[in-house]
Design an enzyme around this catalytic site. Structure first.
Site, PDB file in Angstrom:
ATOM      1  N   ASP A  11     -19.951  21.984  26.822  1.00  0.00           N
ATOM      2  CA  ASP A  11     -19.310  22.368  25.569  1.00  0.00           C
ATOM      3  C   ASP A  11     -17.816  22.109  25.738  1.00  0.00           C
ATOM      4  O   ASP A  11     -17.339  21.764  26.819  1.00  0.00           O
ATOM      5  CB  ASP A  11     -19.615  23.827  25.187  1.00  0.00           C
ATOM      6  CG  ASP A  11     -19.423  24.049  23.679  1.00  0.00           C
ATOM      7  OD1 ASP A  11     -18.747  23.224  23.023  1.00  0.00           O
ATOM      8  OD2 ASP A  11     -19.946  25.051  23.142  1.00  0.00           O
TER       9      ASP A  11
HETATM   10  C1  NOJ Z   1     -17.529  24.115  20.525  1.00  0.00           C
HETATM   11  C2  NOJ Z   1     -18.830  24.594  19.976  1.00  0.00           C
HETATM   12  O1  NOJ Z   1     -19.325  25.671  20.758  1.00  0.00           O
HETATM   13  C3  NOJ Z   1     -19.895  23.529  19.909  1.00  0.00           C
HETATM   14  O2  NOJ Z   1     -20.995  24.043  19.212  1.00  0.00           O
HETATM   15  C4  NOJ Z   1     -19.374  22.293  19.264  1.00  0.00           C
HETATM   16  O3  NOJ Z   1     -20.388  21.327  19.201  1.00  0.00           O
HETATM   17  C5  NOJ Z   1     -18.178  21.796  20.036  1.00  0.00           C
HETATM   18  N1  NOJ Z   1     -17.153  22.804  20.042  1.00  0.00           N
HETATM   19  C6  NOJ Z   1     -17.623  20.498  19.473  1.00  0.00           C
HETATM   20  O4  NOJ Z   1     -16.990  20.705  18.267  1.00  0.00           O
END
Ligand code: NOJ
Length: 762
Positions: free
Chosen positions: A293
């Site tokens: 993530d």
């Molecule tokens: C953080 C989020 O937790 C995730 O769900 C997302 O895909 C990413 N950022 C990218 O934006």
């Protein structure tokens, strides 16, 4: 190398071996074509260490969707082959420009893959995922995600960070809105539907996107519902509740997974060898790749398991995170770590292989560019129609005293009151990709049109702001109610601030002074329906006490108004059912249907009886609140009513050995009758409970559902079968087995009603 490191490496190599063996048996058709494998190997042979590591780096271009980092001079970095992927590039011209650099100016001409959070539509915004789950309609979810894929790929996005398949049982958690609710069975069906929709028949199709099951894993169990918080849970709960939707996605052929921010039993999910390698690769045979993530590799430092970025890179990578989103950790440190012999070359090759495999499967090497002329910029009429259909089917009618809804055709004056009645932006919900508030038809806009057409008077009063504290608008709202035959109250949450990532709430009431507004308006004594826009269950007890009807509308997307208007006036009947339990009050949270009975259940041992609360001392209960929720899982009314006869089983007992061998099945039926005034559809649900087993089992578990349509007075015998798959329990040796015990089975309209039939498993 330390002993621990050697053990890790052995485990990793073992999993690599096992992966190639197990994958042949799964349904990941795109992953296992010899032609792709040949191409991957041929390319891999030509790659330098730096080019290999380059494939593992992902950066955001433009808008950040996490704490600001980013990388400058990306054009030169692409030329040098240092970047494998971008996220947040939505302009097709930009994506082509960057891709041209990769394809023409880098040595090996490996295409970039562009990813984005396409969560519930791209240009055409559909209801939020929690709302989509409330349709209990996987084919609908598949259609919606196919449309999202068609629109997003037209702008060069071939990878979506969706579906979020995190089970969520705490409405404080803002991201509950992004998933399919509290249940692993339904969650798994939805996970499959999304993957099928995004990835289509063939990943190679220019309209298909690689899906990404996230956030692996247990992110939804964040303590106290606070985003990014710690998770501590038993392996049983992990395996029986939180892992199944991921397993389903993998089984369906999902191309990628995203490692989550949380720690699991002290080990951060982005450095978790057990979940990322042992389970995902070793047990499930996953052959796609895992992306971190946003910054989650770097966050191993604040988690406390790495004191510098190099250690974070090593730990994340060795655990099984193939691509580093925005931590810049692999780019800066992986080469050094590999040269120092702390990470084997074979592991690097394996990660690169996984990423290249997805790029080949998507056809990116042959078709790296997007035709800018074809980018979907305005909303296609068919997609708007699909958005209305999805919204209509996602609404859940929670209360409808004296059949207040549907509104009578002859109504003369309607008061529409509340801060959500005309808030286009809030209809889009969290993560609306390229959704645009200008495309939204609000409830107010839809009712104005209808008022003109049908000749009724519509009086609108905003009343207050969503998080308002001033009661300056209350008098107008009360006056509007006083003049009306019926009142529609459009209340709820601020979608961008209160729902989605980093939007946990410590209070789950109506925000601001909306409850006070509701009470002022209800005092007019007119039939009043609350149309609730929220991204989570709210504690509605005080609101429910004052209104005649409640319809949960979630964040319905661009067609909010038309969809609601059709349901409110009865052209469409409420179709949705809750996929999350609605508590009576915050103190009951977390609350969900598949609880264990405890040693001191308030309702005694007779699980076949519907739960009622008791006031007995020394029971597992609150002294100041009931145990049962306000609206249970599976609940939802419609414009007719159904009666369920007691279920019948085709046997009183059944052999455990036969069940385990897959040779026996139980047939369960129940007669369901439409006892109301209208034709209608019912979502018939199957629940089971087990007693006498080696471990305590949930009082009820969802194991099936079926939608039936009946005319008034008509009835139908609905049948389900139950076998090994429904009954097997996870054993500590990681197998699953049916155990002797007593099985209770309900065929019921929700998780809290119906009578059970019992069958002995011997
Ligand atoms: C953080 C989020 O937790 C995730 O769900 C997302 O895909 C990413 N950022 C990218 O934006």
């Amino acid at each position: 190398m330390s002993k621990i490191r050697i053990a890790l490496v052995v485990l990793l190599l073992w999993s690599i071996l096992l992966t190639s063996f197990v994958s042949a048996q799964t349904r990941q058709s795109w992953t296992n074509t010899p032609e792709i494998e040949r191409k991957v190997e041929a390319l891999l042979k030509q790659m330098t260490l730096e080019e290999k590591i380059g494939q593992l780096n992902q950066y955001s271009y433009g808008m950040p969707t996490g704490p600001g980092t980013g990388r400058s001079k990306v054009e030169e970095a692409i030329q040098r082959g240092e970047i494998g992927s971008f996220l947040n590039v939505t302009d097709p011209a930009l994506s082509n420009r960057l891709q041209h650099i990769a394809m023409e100016q880098s040595r090996l001409k490996i295409p970039l893959i562009f990813g984005l959070d396409v969560i519930h539509g791209y240009r055409t915004t559909f209801p939020v995922p929690l709302a989509l789950s409330a349709t209990w309609d996987p084919p609908l979810v598949q259609r919606v995600s196919r449309i999202a894929a068609e629109e997003a790929t037209s702008s060069g996005i071939r990878w979506t960070f969706s579906p979020m398949v995190d089970i969520a049982r705490d409405p404080r958690w803002g991201r509950i809105v992004e998933g399919a609710g509290e249940d692993p069975y339904l969650g798994s069906m939805m996970a499959r539907a999304y993957v099928r929709g995004y990835q289509g028949e063939n990943l190679n199709d220019a309209h298909s996107m690689a899906a990404c099951a996230k956030h692996y894993v247990a992110y939804g169990a964040a303590e106290a519902g606070r985003d990014y918080n710690t998770v501590d849970m038993s392996e049983r709960q992990l395996r029986e509740v939180y892992l199944p939707p991921f397993h389903a996605a993998v089984d369906e052929g999902v191309a990628t997974l995203m490692a989550s921010f949380n720690s699991i039993n002290g080990v951060p999910a982005s450095a978790n060898q057990f979940t990322l390698t042992q389970v995902l690769r070793g047990e499930w045979g996953f052959r796609g790749f895992v992306v971190s993530d946003w910054g989650s590799v770097g966050e191993l430092i604040p988690h406390g398991v790495a004191n510098d970025l190099a250690t974070a890179a090593r730990k994340g990578f060795l655990a099984g995170v193939d691509m580093d989103m925005e931590s810049n950790a692999y780019f800066q440190h992986l080469a050094g770590i590999i040269k120092a012999g702390q990470v084997p070359q074979a592991a690097l090759d394996q990660a690169v292989r996984r990423i290249l495999r997805v790029k080949f499967a998507l056809g990116l090497f042959d078709q790296p560019y997007v035709d800018e002329k074809n980018a979907v910029t305005t909303l296609p009429a068919a997609n708007v129609a699909a958005a209305r259909d999805a919204a209509e089917k996602s609404f859940v009618l929670l209360k409808n005293d004296a059949a207040m809804l549907p509104l009578q055709k002859g109504v003369r004056t309607v008061a529409l009151i509340g801060p959500l009645a005309d808030s286009a932006h809030d209809m889009l919900g969290a993560w609306s990709a390229r959704g645009d508030a200008k495309d939204v038809v609000t409830l107010k806009a839809a009712l104005e049109k209808r008022a003109e057409r049908d000749g009724f008077r519509l009086i609108y009063a905003k009343g207050t702001e969503i998080r308002g504290t001033s009661d300056a608008g209350f008098a107008d709202a009360a006056a509007a109610a006083a003049q009306a035959d019926v009142v529609l109250l459009a209340l709820g949450e601020d979608a961008s601030w209160m729902t989605g990532e980093a939007a946990s709430r410590a209070f789950i009431d109506l925000p601001g002074n909306q409850q006070q507004l509701l009470e002022r308006v209800a005092a007019a004594g007119k039939p009043t329906a609350l149309v609730l826009f929220s991204g989570r269950p709210l504690a509605l007890t005080p609101a429910a006490a004052r209104v005649n009807a409640i319809i949960e509308a979630w964040s319905p997307g661009v067609q909010a108004g038309p969809a609601l208007e059709r349901v409110l006036f009865g052209e469409a009947a409420p179709y949705g059912r809750l996929t999350v339990t609605f508590p009576r009050s915050l103190g009951q949270v977390p609350i969900y249907h598949s609880v264990l009975n405890t040693g001191r259940p308030p309702v005694g041992l007779d699980l076949t009886r519907p739960p009622t609360d008791s006031n007995e001392k020394f029971k597992s209960r609150y002294v100041d609140e009931q145990n049962v929720p306000l609206y249970p899982f599976g609940f939802g009314l419609t414009y007719t009513a159904f009666d369920y006869a007691a279920p019948q089983a085709d046997a009183k007992e059944i052999s455990v050995d036969q069940l385990n061998a897959g040779r026996a099945k139980l047939s369960i039926t129940a007669e369901v009758k439409n006892t109301g005034p209208r034709r209608g559809e019912e979502l018939v649900q199957l629940y089971i409970g087990l007693r006498g087993t080696s471990v305590a089992r949930p009082v009820r578990q969802l194991k099936g559902f079926r939608r039936i349509a009946l005319a008034p007075g008509e009835s139908q015998r609905v049948e389900f079968t139950i076998g090994r798959e429904e009954l097997a329990i996870w054993q500590r040796d990681t197998t699953y087995a049916v155990e002797p015990g007593e099985l209770s089975i309900w065929i019921a309209p929700n998780a809290q009603s119906g009578t059970a039939v019992t069958v002995q498993l011997r």
